[in-house]
Design a protein around this motif. Structure first.
Motif, PDB file in Angstrom:
ATOM      1  N   ASN A  38       0.844  -1.204   0.000  1.00 46.25           N
ATOM      2  CA  ASN A  38       0.000   0.000   0.000  1.00 46.25           C
ATOM      3  C   ASN A  38       0.879   1.254   0.000  1.00 46.25           C
ATOM      4  O   ASN A  38       2.096   1.184   0.165  1.00 46.25           O
ATOM      5  N   ILE A  39       0.216   2.389  -0.166  1.00 44.42           N
ATOM      6  CA  ILE A  39       0.919   3.677  -0.277  1.00 44.42           C
ATOM      7  C   ILE A  39       1.639   4.031   1.035  1.00 44.42           C
ATOM      8  O   ILE A  39       2.720   4.620   1.031  1.00 44.42           O
ATOM      9  N   GLU A  40       1.056   3.639   2.166  1.00 48.41           N
ATOM     10  CA  GLU A  40       1.674   3.949   3.468  1.00 48.41           C
ATOM     11  C   GLU A  40       3.053   3.295   3.564  1.00 48.41           C
ATOM     12  O   GLU A  40       4.004   3.889   4.073  1.00 48.41           O
ATOM     13  N   PRO A 139      11.392   3.850  -9.010  1.00 49.64           N
ATOM     14  CA  PRO A 139      10.675   2.658  -8.545  1.00 49.64           C
ATOM     15  C   PRO A 139       9.506   3.002  -7.620  1.00 49.64           C
ATOM     16  O   PRO A 139       8.480   2.314  -7.627  1.00 49.64           O
ATOM     17  N   TYR A 140       9.649   4.053  -6.827  1.00 52.00           N
ATOM     18  CA  TYR A 140       8.556   4.430  -5.915  1.00 52.00           C
ATOM     19  C   TYR A 140       7.338   4.898  -6.716  1.00 52.00           C
ATOM     20  O   TYR A 140       6.202   4.560  -6.391  1.00 52.00           O
ATOM     21  N   ILE A 145       1.964   3.672  -8.997  1.00 54.70           N
ATOM     22  CA  ILE A 145       1.045   3.476 -10.128  1.00 54.70           C
ATOM     23  C   ILE A 145       0.475   2.061 -10.095  1.00 54.70           C
ATOM     24  O   ILE A 145      -0.718   1.851 -10.316  1.00 54.70           O
ATOM     25  N   ARG A 146       1.321   1.082  -9.795  1.00 55.94           N
ATOM     26  CA  ARG A 146       0.833  -0.307  -9.727  1.00 55.94           C
ATOM     27  C   ARG A 146      -0.255  -0.438  -8.654  1.00 55.94           C
ATOM     28  O   ARG A 146      -1.302  -1.047  -8.867  1.00 55.94           O
ATOM     29  N   ILE A 152      -6.214   7.166 -15.764  1.00 58.91           N
ATOM     30  CA  ILE A 152      -5.739   8.387 -16.421  1.00 58.91           C
ATOM     31  C   ILE A 152      -4.564   8.944 -15.609  1.00 58.91           C
ATOM     32  O   ILE A 152      -4.660   9.051 -14.385  1.00 58.91           O
ATOM     33  N   ILE A 153      -3.472   9.280 -16.294  1.00 63.94           N
ATOM     34  CA  ILE A 153      -2.329   9.896 -15.602  1.00 63.94           C
ATOM     35  C   ILE A 153      -2.047  11.238 -16.271  1.00 63.94           C
ATOM     36  O   ILE A 153      -1.798  11.299 -17.480  1.00 63.94           O
ATOM     37  N   LEU A 154      -2.109  12.303 -15.484  1.00 64.45           N
ATOM     38  CA  LEU A 154      -1.821  13.640 -16.014  1.00 64.45           C
ATOM     39  C   LEU A 154      -0.397  14.014 -15.609  1.00 64.45           C
ATOM     40  O   LEU A 154      -0.049  13.973 -14.427  1.00 64.45           O
ATOM     41  N   LEU A 155       0.414  14.339 -16.595  1.00 67.82           N
ATOM     42  CA  LEU A 155       1.826  14.636 -16.349  1.00 67.82           C
ATOM     43  C   LEU A 155       2.012  16.138 -16.434  1.00 67.82           C
ATOM     44  O   LEU A 155       1.910  16.734 -17.522  1.00 67.82           O
TER      45      LEU A 155
END
Ligand code: URA
Length: 228
Positions: A38-40, A139-140, A145-146, A152-155
């Protein structure tokens, strides 16, 4: 570390032997796919990370804010002073503008969006991140993203575009175009700090283009929601 190697990040078969309690400080040692649940966990790791020198000067690693279930991920460049102090991305002037732009098409950061950056620690004097720093931190971002699995990914800005897609084209040339990547739709857009420096709303100005792009993005989100 090769970013091609990291793209296999969405294949988690390499992760079994990776020890999350000892972060490789050598950037040549990749962080394998599936390392984090998870993100944490990513946040906990980033706050101890020394894969590049920014680990020596950060107050907080800045991992993200918003809704981890959101279909849209916005990727910025790097934390600034406000972000380093609070541990949250886009909380300064450009963040306030970004929130306002999103609101103007009915998107809310807390519910519709998750925001992260290409690199998690603040570069000194807000200089742009170096290639080495971006590679060390990649990698982070890929693990984020995984886990988040955004459609949708806004860059925002050239660093995000180059950092994630290794695409060196100027934003002004390709903003507003959908780019398919790893089964997702990415769109390069102007960075809000660029809009702060170019405040005109006249037709064909950066702010005007941003408004066009946001409407296209909102329409795509609505379309994706209808398909579910
Ligand atoms: N704040 C962030 O978190 N990222 C940026 O790219 C700019 C400001």
């Amino acid at each position: 570390m090769s970013s091609d190697l990291q793209l296999s990040l969405f294949d988690s078969s390499q992760s079994a032997s990776f020890q999350t309690d000892s972060i490789p400080t050598n950037v040549k040692i990749p962080i394998p796919p599936g390392t984090y649940q998870n993100i944490e966990q990513i946040g906990e790791h980033c706050n101890r990370c020394h894969r590049c020198e920014l680990g020596n000067s950060r107050t907080h690693a800045v991992i993200g804010r918003g809704n981890p279930q959101a279909k849209i991920l916005i990727v910025g460049e790097a934390p600034g002073q406000n972000e380093d102090e609070t541990g949250l991305p886009f909380v300064g002037r450009s963040g306030k503008l970004l929130d306002k732009i999103l609101e103007s098409v009915g998107l809310c950061t807390e519910t519709d969006i998750f925001i992260a950056n290409v690199i998690k620690c603040r570069p000194p004097n807000n200089r742009p991140p170096t290639v080495k720093e971006i590679e060390a931190c990649k990698p982070y971002l890929l693990e984020q993203i995984r886990i988040l699995d955004p459609k949708i990914i806004l860059l925002t800005g050239a660093t995000a575009l180059k950092g994630l897609l290794s695409d060196k084209r100027p934003i002004s040339k390709i903003r507003g175009q959908w780019i398919e990547w790893e089964n997702r739709l990415c769109m390069p857009i102007f960075h809000p700090s660029y809009l702060l420096r170019n405040p005109s709303r006249e037709p064909e100005t950066p702010k005007w283009f941003m408004w066009q792009d946001m409407q296209v993005i909102k329409a795509k989100l609505d379309e994706l929601k209808e398909q579910l």
